[in-house]
Scaffold this motif. Structure first.
Motif, PDB file in Angstrom:
ATOM      1  N   PHE A 197       0.805  -1.216   0.000  1.00  0.00           N
ATOM      2  CA  PHE A 197       0.000   0.000   0.000  1.00  0.00           C
ATOM      3  C   PHE A 197       0.842   1.271   0.000  1.00  0.00           C
ATOM      4  CE2 PHE A 197      -2.957  -3.241   1.216  1.00  0.00           C
ATOM      5  CZ  PHE A 197      -4.156  -2.826   0.661  1.00  0.00           C
ATOM      6  N   ALA A 198       2.110   1.139  -0.330  1.00  0.00           N
ATOM      7  CA  ALA A 198       2.984   2.312  -0.436  1.00  0.00           C
ATOM      8  C   ALA A 198       2.963   2.847  -1.870  1.00  0.00           C
ATOM      9  CB  ALA A 198       4.408   1.939  -0.032  1.00  0.00           C
ATOM     10  N   ASN A 199       3.212   4.149  -2.003  1.00  0.00           N
ATOM     11  CA  ASN A 199       3.403   4.776  -3.320  1.00  0.00           C
ATOM     12  C   ASN A 199       2.245   4.495  -4.279  1.00  0.00           C
ATOM     13  OD1 ASN A 199       6.056   5.619  -2.465  1.00  0.00           O
ATOM     14  ND2 ASN A 199       6.763   3.534  -2.867  1.00  0.00           N
ATOM     15  N   VAL A 200       1.039   4.828  -3.828  1.00  0.00           N
ATOM     16  CA  VAL A 200      -0.163   4.510  -4.605  1.00  0.00           C
ATOM     17  C   VAL A 200      -0.655   5.685  -5.456  1.00  0.00           C
ATOM     18  CG1 VAL A 200      -0.899   2.801  -2.904  1.00  0.00           C
ATOM     19  CG2 VAL A 200      -1.705   5.175  -2.709  1.00  0.00           C
ATOM     20  N   ASP A 201      -0.030   6.839  -5.322  1.00  0.00           N
ATOM     21  CA  ASP A 201      -0.564   8.037  -5.976  1.00  0.00           C
ATOM     22  C   ASP A 201      -0.552   7.954  -7.498  1.00  0.00           C
ATOM     23  OD1 ASP A 201      -0.975   9.047  -3.472  1.00  0.00           O
ATOM     24  OD2 ASP A 201       0.706  10.449  -3.504  1.00  0.00           O
ATOM     25  N   ALA A 202       0.512   7.410  -8.075  1.00  0.00           N
ATOM     26  CA  ALA A 202       0.632   7.399  -9.536  1.00  0.00           C
ATOM     27  C   ALA A 202      -0.466   6.558 -10.187  1.00  0.00           C
ATOM     28  CB  ALA A 202       2.014   6.885  -9.945  1.00  0.00           C
ATOM     29  N   ILE A 203      -0.659   5.333  -9.709  1.00  0.00           N
ATOM     30  CA  ILE A 203      -1.719   4.501 -10.279  1.00  0.00           C
ATOM     31  C   ILE A 203      -3.085   5.093  -9.954  1.00  0.00           C
ATOM     32  CG2 ILE A 203      -1.755   2.944  -8.282  1.00  0.00           C
ATOM     33  CD1 ILE A 203      -2.499   2.073 -11.960  1.00  0.00           C
ATOM     34  N   GLY A 204      -3.189   5.745  -8.802  1.00  0.00           N
ATOM     35  CA  GLY A 204      -4.439   6.410  -8.450  1.00  0.00           C
ATOM     36  C   GLY A 204      -4.792   7.507  -9.441  1.00  0.00           C
ATOM     37  N   ALA A 205      -3.791   8.260  -9.878  1.00  0.00           N
ATOM     38  CA  ALA A 205      -4.035   9.318 -10.857  1.00  0.00           C
ATOM     39  C   ALA A 205      -4.523   8.742 -12.182  1.00  0.00           C
ATOM     40  CB  ALA A 205      -2.756  10.135 -11.065  1.00  0.00           C
ATOM     41  N   VAL A 206      -3.989   7.581 -12.556  1.00  0.00           N
ATOM     42  CA  VAL A 206      -4.426   6.916 -13.786  1.00  0.00           C
ATOM     43  C   VAL A 206      -5.899   6.516 -13.675  1.00  0.00           C
ATOM     44  CG1 VAL A 206      -4.117   4.869 -15.238  1.00  0.00           C
ATOM     45  CG2 VAL A 206      -2.116   6.104 -14.370  1.00  0.00           C
ATOM     46  N   ILE A 207      -6.279   5.979 -12.523  1.00  0.00           N
ATOM     47  CA  ILE A 207      -7.672   5.566 -12.315  1.00  0.00           C
ATOM     48  C   ILE A 207      -8.595   6.784 -12.325  1.00  0.00           C
ATOM     49  CG2 ILE A 207      -9.278   4.559 -10.636  1.00  0.00           C
ATOM     50  CD1 ILE A 207      -6.979   2.655  -9.821  1.00  0.00           C
ATOM     51  N   ARG A 208      -8.171   7.866 -11.690  1.00  0.00           N
ATOM     52  CA  ARG A 208      -8.957   9.103 -11.706  1.00  0.00           C
ATOM     53  C   ARG A 208      -9.219   9.565 -13.145  1.00  0.00           C
ATOM     54  NH1 ARG A 208      -8.909  13.503  -7.695  1.00  0.00           N
ATOM     55  NH2 ARG A 208      -8.404  12.712  -5.626  1.00  0.00           N
ATOM     56  N   ALA A 209      -8.143   9.581 -13.938  1.00  0.00           N
ATOM     57  CA  ALA A 209      -8.278  10.050 -15.312  1.00  0.00           C
ATOM     58  C   ALA A 209      -9.206   9.131 -16.110  1.00  0.00           C
ATOM     59  CB  ALA A 209      -6.903  10.125 -15.968  1.00  0.00           C
ATOM     60  N   ARG A 210      -9.073   7.827 -15.898  1.00  0.00           N
ATOM     61  CA  ARG A 210      -9.914   6.868 -16.625  1.00  0.00           C
ATOM     62  C   ARG A 210     -11.386   7.054 -16.280  1.00  0.00           C
ATOM     63  NH1 ARG A 210      -7.899   1.747 -14.917  1.00  0.00           N
ATOM     64  NH2 ARG A 210      -9.722   1.330 -13.627  1.00  0.00           N
ATOM     65  N   LEU A 211     -11.674   7.424 -15.057  1.00  0.00           N
ATOM     66  CA  LEU A 211     -13.057   7.631 -14.617  1.00  0.00           C
ATOM     67  C   LEU A 211     -13.564   9.044 -14.902  1.00  0.00           C
ATOM     68  CD1 LEU A 211     -12.910   5.840 -11.126  1.00  0.00           C
ATOM     69  CD2 LEU A 211     -13.885   4.933 -13.241  1.00  0.00           C
ATOM     70  N   GLY A 212     -12.700   9.886 -15.435  1.00  0.00           N
ATOM     71  CA  GLY A 212     -13.098  11.255 -15.694  1.00  0.00           C
ATOM     72  C   GLY A 212     -13.235  12.090 -14.440  1.00  0.00           C
ATOM     73  N   LEU A 213     -12.430  11.776 -13.428  1.00  0.00           N
ATOM     74  CA  LEU A 213     -12.551  12.449 -12.135  1.00  0.00           C
ATOM     75  C   LEU A 213     -11.345  13.309 -11.791  1.00  0.00           C
ATOM     76  CD1 LEU A 213     -14.081   9.524 -10.029  1.00  0.00           C
ATOM     77  CD2 LEU A 213     -15.282  11.452 -11.095  1.00  0.00           C
ATOM     78  N   ALA A 214     -10.492  13.583 -12.774  1.00  0.00           N
ATOM     79  CA  ALA A 214      -9.348  14.445 -12.511  1.00  0.00           C
ATOM     80  C   ALA A 214      -9.835  15.800 -12.017  1.00  0.00           C
ATOM     81  CB  ALA A 214      -8.513  14.604 -13.781  1.00  0.00           C
ATOM     82  N   GLY A 215      -9.196  16.300 -10.972  1.00  0.00           N
ATOM     83  CA  GLY A 215      -9.563  17.592 -10.425  1.00  0.00           C
ATOM     84  C   GLY A 215     -10.688  17.558  -9.406  1.00  0.00           C
ATOM     85  N   ARG A 216     -11.308  16.419  -9.206  1.00  0.00           N
ATOM     86  CA  ARG A 216     -12.370  16.311  -8.209  1.00  0.00           C
ATOM     87  C   ARG A 216     -11.774  15.967  -6.848  1.00  0.00           C
ATOM     88  NH1 ARG A 216     -17.270  15.524 -11.051  1.00  0.00           N
ATOM     89  NH2 ARG A 216     -18.281  15.931  -9.047  1.00  0.00           N
ATOM     90  N   ARG A 217     -12.512  16.274  -5.795  1.00  0.00           N
ATOM     91  CA  ARG A 217     -12.119  15.870  -4.442  1.00  0.00           C
ATOM     92  C   ARG A 217     -12.891  14.598  -4.132  1.00  0.00           C
ATOM     93  NH1 ARG A 217      -8.863  16.651  -1.192  1.00  0.00           N
ATOM     94  NH2 ARG A 217      -9.722  17.888   0.486  1.00  0.00           N
ATOM     95  N   ILE A 218     -12.169  13.513  -3.961  1.00  0.00           N
ATOM     96  CA  ILE A 218     -12.805  12.197  -3.915  1.00  0.00           C
ATOM     97  C   ILE A 218     -12.791  11.612  -2.511  1.00  0.00           C
ATOM     98  CG2 ILE A 218     -12.752   9.841  -4.802  1.00  0.00           C
ATOM     99  CD1 ILE A 218     -11.574  10.898  -7.355  1.00  0.00           C
ATOM    100  N   ALA A 219     -14.004  11.408  -1.986  1.00  0.00           N
ATOM    101  CA  ALA A 219     -14.186  10.620  -0.768  1.00  0.00           C
ATOM    102  C   ALA A 219     -14.362   9.172  -1.207  1.00  0.00           C
ATOM    103  CB  ALA A 219     -15.416  11.088  -0.002  1.00  0.00           C
ATOM    104  N   GLY A 220     -13.771   8.252  -0.479  1.00  0.00           N
ATOM    105  CA  GLY A 220     -13.806   6.853  -0.907  1.00  0.00           C
ATOM    106  C   GLY A 220     -14.403   5.921   0.128  1.00  0.00           C
ATOM    107  N   PHE A 221     -15.024   4.877  -0.365  1.00  0.00           N
ATOM    108  CA  PHE A 221     -15.478   3.763   0.472  1.00  0.00           C
ATOM    109  C   PHE A 221     -15.063   2.482  -0.225  1.00  0.00           C
ATOM    110  CE2 PHE A 221     -18.443   0.263   0.995  1.00  0.00           C
ATOM    111  CZ  PHE A 221     -18.468   0.104   2.366  1.00  0.00           C
ATOM    112  N   ILE A 222     -14.558   1.523   0.551  1.00  0.00           N
ATOM    113  CA  ILE A 222     -14.243   0.198   0.017  1.00  0.00           C
ATOM    114  C   ILE A 222     -14.822  -0.832   0.969  1.00  0.00           C
ATOM    115  CG2 ILE A 222     -12.411  -1.446  -0.558  1.00  0.00           C
ATOM    116  CD1 ILE A 222     -10.657   0.882  -1.354  1.00  0.00           C
ATOM    117  N   GLY A 223     -15.651  -1.732   0.459  1.00  0.00           N
ATOM    118  CA  GLY A 223     -16.260  -2.727   1.332  1.00  0.00           C
ATOM    119  C   GLY A 223     -17.224  -3.621   0.586  1.00  0.00           C
ATOM    120  N   SER A 224     -17.900  -4.464   1.349  1.00  0.00           N
ATOM    121  CA  SER A 224     -18.779  -5.477   0.767  1.00  0.00           C
ATOM    122  C   SER A 224     -20.257  -5.121   0.895  1.00  0.00           C
ATOM    123  CB  SER A 224     -18.511  -6.845   1.410  1.00  0.00           C
ATOM    124  OG  SER A 224     -18.573  -6.769   2.817  1.00  0.00           O
ATOM    125  N   PHE A 225     -20.563  -3.848   1.136  1.00  0.00           N
ATOM    126  CA  PHE A 225     -21.930  -3.342   1.100  1.00  0.00           C
ATOM    127  C   PHE A 225     -22.882  -4.170   1.974  1.00  0.00           C
ATOM    128  CE2 PHE A 225     -20.016  -1.152  -2.347  1.00  0.00           C
ATOM    129  CZ  PHE A 225     -20.792  -0.059  -2.673  1.00  0.00           C
TER     130      PHE A 225
END
Length: 399
Positions: A197-225
């Motif tokens: 879980f170290a150095n995750v920013d670069a791949i995170g930026a790629v995911i943001r761009a792919r989702l069209g969320l560059a420049g947004r402030r993103i709150a996150g949730f990860i779980g099994s609902f």
């Protein structure tokens, strides 16, 4: 050391997505990294994630007796039948393969006590890991028919352990209440793979761009609902906070029983452009998705005797993300309010909105909290946790 790891709960597939499955894989992976040889005996191997580095032996449960009309009883009878047969099956397989374990390490499972017999036959110590008060959990959330049988198996499993690992103080108290002693019980919260879980920013930026969320402030949730995860509660808070923070976006990763209801609520509140629900993501890709988030939220709902040691919180902090969570159970010992995240009274929607707004309004403070969170996880790597647990193994305690 040669370890026989028992994961007999049919609802925890070794290669599955749920937190319990992740826990099994991470523990076994860390044990192997420490030089131990692990044989993993399970009821369900599953699929969807790479297997841990162990010899995996699957011992499937017997078929259900369809003449039993009550569906809950029918499922529970399968567990009891499985427990009655699996010790012979495991021991004979170990003998045939020439595997001679030095230790049995078992993840506690409802209706199961076979590990006691297996350890006795092998003549080795048995460590029991207890992650939840399973009888009460089953009764509260899923229904329990064979209550006496469940309680009897639970007590036998607890009493037959040379040492018991409890993931929280609340779990430890429940175990002590059953066996009437505390000397065998050790509280060891969950861990995290800090390197992954170290150095995750670069791949995170790629995911943001792919989702069209560059420049947004993103709150996150990860779980099994699951119901107690409180995702609809979070959606309501996002809807309110969005009025004041036009760049806010929620990225809620995962799948589970409440996901369809969550999607319907998102549509009802007109949040389609504010919430992304990407669905199931393999656990190996979760670090990158955390990298796409500015901070995460673990919006657990109020419940008595909250006993979890949430993996999602450890992983968020390891990724350098501040965490917003309720002040409930052990969470205030993981998240330091104002230092590594923000805590709020469980179930208080206004307080949750205020916490979201605070992090959204001060990006620098949010990033500093995330940095501190990772620093404070020193000593919580899975290898540290496994080393601590296995150190309890060599000496049998008196009966």
């Amino acid at each position: 050391m040669k370890i026989l790891y028992l994961n007999l709960d049919r609802g925890i597939p070794v290669e599955g997505d749920k937190g319990a499955s992740v826990h099994v894989r991470e523990f076994v992976t860390a044990a192997a990294a420490l030089g131990h040889e692990v044989t993993l005996a399970c009821t369900t191997r599953g699929a969807g994630n790479p297997p841990p580095p162990a010899r995996i032996l699957q011992f499937g449960a017997p078929p259900a007796d369809m003449s039993i009309g009550n569906e809950i009883e029918r499922r529970e009878r399968v567990r009891l039948d499985h427990d009655g047969l699996v010790a012979d099956r495991i021991c004979s397989t170990l003998a045939r393969l020439g595997i001679e374990p030095d230790l049995v390490y078992e993840r506690h499972a409802l209706f199961h006590r076979a590990g006691v017999s297996i350890a006795a036959r092998l003549g080795v110590p048995r460590i029991l890991e207890v992650n939840a008060p399973l009888v009460e959990e089953q009764r509260r959330f899923r229904g329990l028919y064979l209550v006496d049988e469940a309680l009897e198996a639970e007590e036998a499993s607890y009493r037959g352990a040379d040492a018991i690992i409890a993931v929280s103080r609340q779990v430890a108290a429940q175990v002590a209440g059953v066996i009437g002693r505390t000397d065998r019980i050790h509280v060891v919260p969950n861990g995290v793979d800090l390197a992954r879980f170290a150095n995750v920013d670069a791949i995170g930026a790629v995911i943001r761009a792919r989702l069209g969320l560059a420049g947004r402030r993103i709150a996150g949730f990860i779980g099994s609902f699951k119901t107690w995860h409180g995702v609809p509660f979070l959606i309501e808070a996002i809807a309110a906070a969005a009025a004041w923070h036009p760049d806010l976006h929620l990225l809620a990763v995962g799948d589970g029983p409440e996901r369809e209801a969550v999607a319907a609520l998102v549509a009802k509140l007109g949040l389609a452009d504010r919430v992304t629900l990407p669905g199931r993501i393999p656990h190996g890709e979760i670090p990158g998705w955390l990298g796409a988030m500015d901070f995460t939220v673990a919006p657990y709902l109020p419940q008595p005797d909250f006993y979890f040691s949430p993996l999602k919180i450890f992983e968020s902090l390891a990724a350098g993300r501040a965490v917003v969570a309720p002040e409930i159970g052990e969470i205030d010992g993981i998240v330091a309010h104002g230092e590594t995240g923000l805590l709020y009274p469980a179930g208080d929607g206004i307080a949750l909105q205020a916490a979201l707004s605070r992090l959204l309004a001060d990006q620098a403070a949010c990033q500093t909290m995330g940095w501190r969170g990772r620093q404070r996880l020193a000593g919580r790597d899975w290898r540290d946790v496994v080393r601590l647990c296995l150190a309890l193994a060599p000496v049998r305690l008196p009966a």
